[in-house]
Enzyme design. Structure first.
Site, PDB file in Angstrom:
ATOM      1  N   ASP A 121     -24.089  71.075  98.289  1.00 49.98           N
ATOM      2  CA  ASP A 121     -23.823  69.525  98.589  1.00 49.98           C
ATOM      3  C   ASP A 121     -22.234  69.513  99.345  1.00 49.98           C
ATOM      4  O   ASP A 121     -21.275  70.033  98.724  1.00 49.98           O
ATOM      5  CB  ASP A 121     -23.446  68.887  97.126  1.00 49.98           C
ATOM      6  CG  ASP A 121     -23.440  67.242  97.526  1.00 49.98           C
ATOM      7  OD1 ASP A 121     -23.392  66.905  98.782  1.00 49.98           O
ATOM      8  OD2 ASP A 121     -22.766  66.678  96.728  1.00 49.98           O
ATOM      9  N   ASP A 159     -25.235  67.503 107.317  1.00 46.60           N
ATOM     10  CA  ASP A 159     -25.587  67.483 105.718  1.00 46.60           C
ATOM     11  C   ASP A 159     -26.730  68.325 105.448  1.00 46.60           C
ATOM     12  O   ASP A 159     -27.959  68.167 105.780  1.00 46.60           O
ATOM     13  CB  ASP A 159     -26.085  65.935 105.094  1.00 46.60           C
ATOM     14  CG  ASP A 159     -26.071  65.852 103.727  1.00 46.60           C
ATOM     15  OD1 ASP A 159     -26.084  67.082 103.140  1.00 46.60           O
ATOM     16  OD2 ASP A 159     -26.142  64.729 103.338  1.00 46.60           O
TER      17      ASP A 159
END
Length: 436
Positions: free
Chosen positions: A68, A309
């Site tokens: 993440d 991301d």
């Protein structure tokens, strides 16, 4: 402003000192410091999340954590099933707790919790975040031993190793295991939505003192840098920089990657995430019409702009951007006599593979998707297509909706090799080697 920056630097230097002291506590010192450390990545074939594989605890056990890029700290679900003799709760009055918990909060255990969740009185209370479900869980801050591998040492002449058959590398220094800090989530549903086999999340946000990149930097004296080398089902993550060598199979040589850099932007509402200043998007030289408002970050709300991301498999575009993007791409395809075929979810533009231009090495040659940045810097994203089956390739971009928080989210498929240099506040990129 200068005083504020000086204060930030002083605070971060103090944090580095505290974490170095903590990492070395009760452990023998290493005789050789690594130039960088590396971990393997696995990928869930269903939800396409990448997981870092970490050797942790005593006895040593391999655990997998979903990556993440916006996470503040690494965490795992570690109720009474977490077995390690080197596991320790972090006290609520420790320096680490003051970093992760503001205001500092201490765990208080009742008899039931002591028996069922491995609760520790006066441990530092933390709140872990699941990046998929956005759920928040209460837990404890813990520490445990982590074993890492240093990168091999390469001998490179003018950027190239002419003969891969020669001895061109040797193992890096042996690194003494160190103690690192993790969040310990106790909620039974804390892993919902994560990759199969993931025990938690590896947070590598840019500003947190407890993110993996910050902890590795402090423990081993490394620069606050990490890099991702992503493939269809696996990958590698480097911490502290690296040689970044790669093999050219056609030419039979190994060479060092050369990266192009652009500055990182700070989103005032999402300081852990990695935003970049995309000014325009081109497909095979033709500009995609995009509202400038969508490409900029609203300083009050944090809405808009472009971020990177790894959790997103394919680049997501705000609806108006997506429609314009598909229009320009399909116009190019029509001009090249590339035949469209039925759409395949989640993609809307798909093509007959047999009609796509091919290169001499047997990979389909798509049009170059170019992201333009200030100062004439650009990123050629080669992987604009994705292989679906033997007869179909699709445009590997998806519709992100009409009101997304971020206008453009660059996903894993388009990343290839990418470096995040937090210490210099910049991102370095190189086009992927493979199209499919």
């Amino acid at each position: 402003m200068a005083a504020s920056c000086a204060s930030c630097i002083t605070q971060f230097s103090l944090l580095l000192f505290l974490f170095i002291s903590f990492a070395y506590a009760q452990l023998p010192s290493s005789t050789s410091r690594p130039a960088s450390i590396v971990f393997d990545l696995d990928r869930d074939p269903l939800n396409l999340q990448y997981m870092i594989k970490i050797n942790q605890g005593t006895p040593r056990a391999a655990i997998k954590l979903s990556l993440d890029l916006g996470g503040k700290l690494p965490w795992l679900r570690c109720q009474k099933g977490y077995m390690s003799s080197s596991y320790r709760p972090v006290k609520c009055k420790s320096p680490q707790c003051s970093v992760v918990s503001k205001p500092v909060s201490c765990v208080s255990c009742n008899e039931t919790k002591l028996k069922t969740t491995g609760c520790h009185n006066n441990a530092c209370r933390v709140y872990t975040s699941n990046p998929v479900t956005q759920s928040i869980s209460s837990g404890e801050l813990i520490s445990d031993i982590v074993t890492v591998k240093s990168e091999d040492v390469y001998t490179i002449d003018d950027g190239y190793i002419i003969s891969p058959d020669m001895e061109f590398s040797k193992p890096g220094p042996i690194v003494t295991p160190r103690r690192f800090t993790f969040g310990c989530a106790t909620a039974s549903n804390g892993l919902r939505g994560l990759a199969k086999g993931a025990a938690g999340v590896a947070g590598i946000g840019r500003s947190s003192g407890l993110s993996l990149v910050s902890q590795f930097s402090a423990a081993f004296g490394l620069s606050r840098i990490f890099a991702l080398e992503l493939y269809r089902s696996s990958g590698t993550i480097y911490f502290g920089g690296g040689s970044y060598v790669t093999l050219n199979y056609m030419m039979g040589v190994i060479y060092k990657r050369y990266l192009t850099y652009t500055p990182l932007l700070i989103n005032p509402r999402r300081r852990e995430e990695y935003f970049i200043d995309v000014r325009s998007v081109l497909i095979h030289g033709k500009t995609v019409p995009i509202s400038k408002k969508l490409l900029s970050i609203n300083k009050k709300t944090g809405v808009g702009g472009t971020k990177i991301d790894i959790r997103i498999p394919y680049t997501m575009l705000e609806t108006s951007i997506y429609r314009a993007f598909v229009k320009v791409h399909t116009e190019w395809a029509k001009g090249m006599n590339v035949s469209r075929v039925a759409s395949v979810e989640p993609f809307s533009a798909c093509y007959s593979s047999s009609t796509i231009p091919w290169t001499t090495i047997g990979n389909p040659e798509p049009p170059t998707v170019e992201l333009n940045f200030p100062k004439n810097v650009y990123w050629n994203i080669v992987k604009d297509l994705v292989w679906i089956n033997d007869g179909v390739h699709c445009l590997a971009f998806v519709d992100g909706g009409s009101n997304p928080v971020t206008s453009i989210v660059i996903g894993a498929h388009q990343m290839g090799f990418i470096e995040f240099d937090i210490s210099r506040s910049r991102v370095g990129f190189e086009g992927p080697r493979w199209i499919t």
